[in-house]
Write an enzyme that holds these catalytic residues in place. Sequence first.
Site, PDB file in Angstrom:
ATOM      1  N   GLU A 231       0.716  -1.080  -0.158  1.00 33.92           N
ATOM      2  CA  GLU A 231      -0.265   0.385  -0.232  1.00 33.92           C
ATOM      3  C   GLU A 231       0.154   1.361  -0.566  1.00 33.92           C
ATOM      4  O   GLU A 231       0.542   2.660  -0.966  1.00 33.92           O
ATOM      5  CB  GLU A 231      -0.985   0.065   0.808  1.00 33.92           C
ATOM      6  CG  GLU A 231      -1.981   1.160   1.315  1.00 33.92           C
ATOM      7  CD  GLU A 231      -2.314   1.491   2.877  1.00 33.92           C
ATOM      8  OE1 GLU A 231      -3.421   0.324   2.676  1.00 33.92           O
ATOM      9  OE2 GLU A 231      -1.950   1.639   3.774  1.00 33.92           O
ATOM     10  N   ASP A 292      -4.870  -3.681  -3.018  1.00 37.73           N
ATOM     11  CA  ASP A 292      -4.916  -2.176  -3.102  1.00 37.73           C
ATOM     12  C   ASP A 292      -3.784  -1.465  -3.490  1.00 37.73           C
ATOM     13  O   ASP A 292      -3.614  -0.342  -3.870  1.00 37.73           O
ATOM     14  CB  ASP A 292      -5.268  -1.273  -1.287  1.00 37.73           C
ATOM     15  CG  ASP A 292      -3.865  -1.985  -0.280  1.00 37.73           C
ATOM     16  OD1 ASP A 292      -3.655  -2.810  -0.664  1.00 37.73           O
ATOM     17  OD2 ASP A 292      -4.287  -1.129   0.570  1.00 37.73           O
TER      18      ASP A 292
END
Length: 548
Positions: A231, A292
């Site tokens: 991320e 993500d």
Amino acid sequence: MRRRSVSLLGLAGLLALPLTVLPQAQAADGVVSTGKTVTASSVETSAFGAGLAVDGNTATRWASLEGVDPQWIRVDLGANHAISRVKLNWEDAYGKTYRIQTSADGSNWTDVYSTTAGDGATDDLAVSGSGRYVRMYGTGRGTAYGYSLWEFEVYGAPSGGGGGGGTAVPFGSHLKPYTAGMLKPSGSQAAIDQKVVDYYNRWKSAFVRQNCGNGWYQIISPDADHPYVAEAQGYGMVVTATMAGADPDAKKIFDGLVKWKIDHPSSVNPNLLAAEQDTACRSVNGGDGATDGDMDVAYGLLLADKQWGSAGTYNYKDLALKHIAAIKKDELNPTTKLLKLGDWSSSGDQYYWISRTSDWMVDHFRAFRTASGDTTWDAVRTAHQTQISRLQSTYASGTGLLPDFVVDTNTTPKPAPGQVLEDLNDGAYWWNACRTPWRIADDAVTSGDATSLAAARKLNSWIKTKTGGDPNKIAIGYKLNGTQISSGSEAAFFAPFAVAAMTDSGSQAWLDALWNKMLATPIDTSSYFSASIQLQVMITVSGNHWVP
């Protein structure tokens, strides 16, 4: 203060550079810098913004942080110019050792003047160069303070061309305007842009690292389960590609992040990024991917291809297309067209019909469709927007809030009934879903899409009413009915609402309050999460987010 004109031939300590005395016709070139977009490495306080050095007013000035070298101020002329003269009207804090540089792209610089013997007052310099950008780059202060200019004047004439190879969309150029009617904070665009540059520089100092050698750059994540997580690397790639032009090291950092991505492949699909690395820079916990991070890595690569082209050390476009194809293969549920939690989830496991709303980056789907030509991404975009609208109307009709996790995506998607992956608030607006106002509104402001606009406006209307227009009252987490979960104030929760506020013409005062709240909030160096979210929100709110 005394005034003087500097003779290039008589200036002691001048480095040997190709400077010339210009013909009289060229000497008549006018000032081309007044009122143009300007950025600086730092400002001493908000009262001394970079834009004050090009406002044509000798009673206002830019001042950098005190006691720090190097420092720079850069003006964007908007197009290539032949540069014939630069005039520096110094305040008491002057540059002793500095260079005047030009650039076609805001990243690669050519010296057209250099001195080690500056003594303040007014330096009126005849130079010969060309470029869209002109910069004063100071490496040695003449006082114990910083660098300060009453005026930074560039003289020249347009020479045609758009800036040449290099950075195609430099930060602050605003070459990709938003859809009509979107708000921005009150104040001059140059001052707003400078606030973003200032925050970026602090973010960069806090979280951009080269801890592992091997030509790698990493974004460190002190508040995550491991020091390096996908991320954070995805955030870093998107941010550095966007800040190109304001940061001369943006491409170098980006390439170091690309090398990290290549050298830490997912154990499931080597075209994806392994989600977690330890202090020894080794992938851990199975080495599989997280959706993500992979979404932002692919998006960052597409930005890089548009910024710098793909003929250099890394073929950004090829890497992006492979990453996008890998997301489709292993991080997208082929039945629901909703994103899975990662490439580690497969048919038959307990997580296969679960999706995380903060992964629903609708503008990314648009970029993937454009780059790949794959119409699957149209269906993916529609599927996620349909669920955003449905979740808002069915489970959060009064708030528009989304839950961290959605379960039963194969039948009737609904908020998680309790802990399904992280904690008991998995079905609430918590540490994942706090990003959704930003992600939804990023698409709204750049596309004008009616579904995204409606979702963003619903969120904005509720939070503005809930807090009475006071961003200090935005809590840390809410149940979907708007009941507060925790007290306190956290950038990850208040900043994203600023992007939603941009979509409502009646929210100027609210947007200004949110913007000022962000400016007043120092970077928490122990939280890459909040700081990275706020930085990306500031990029969007300032008008600098764009979709490749």
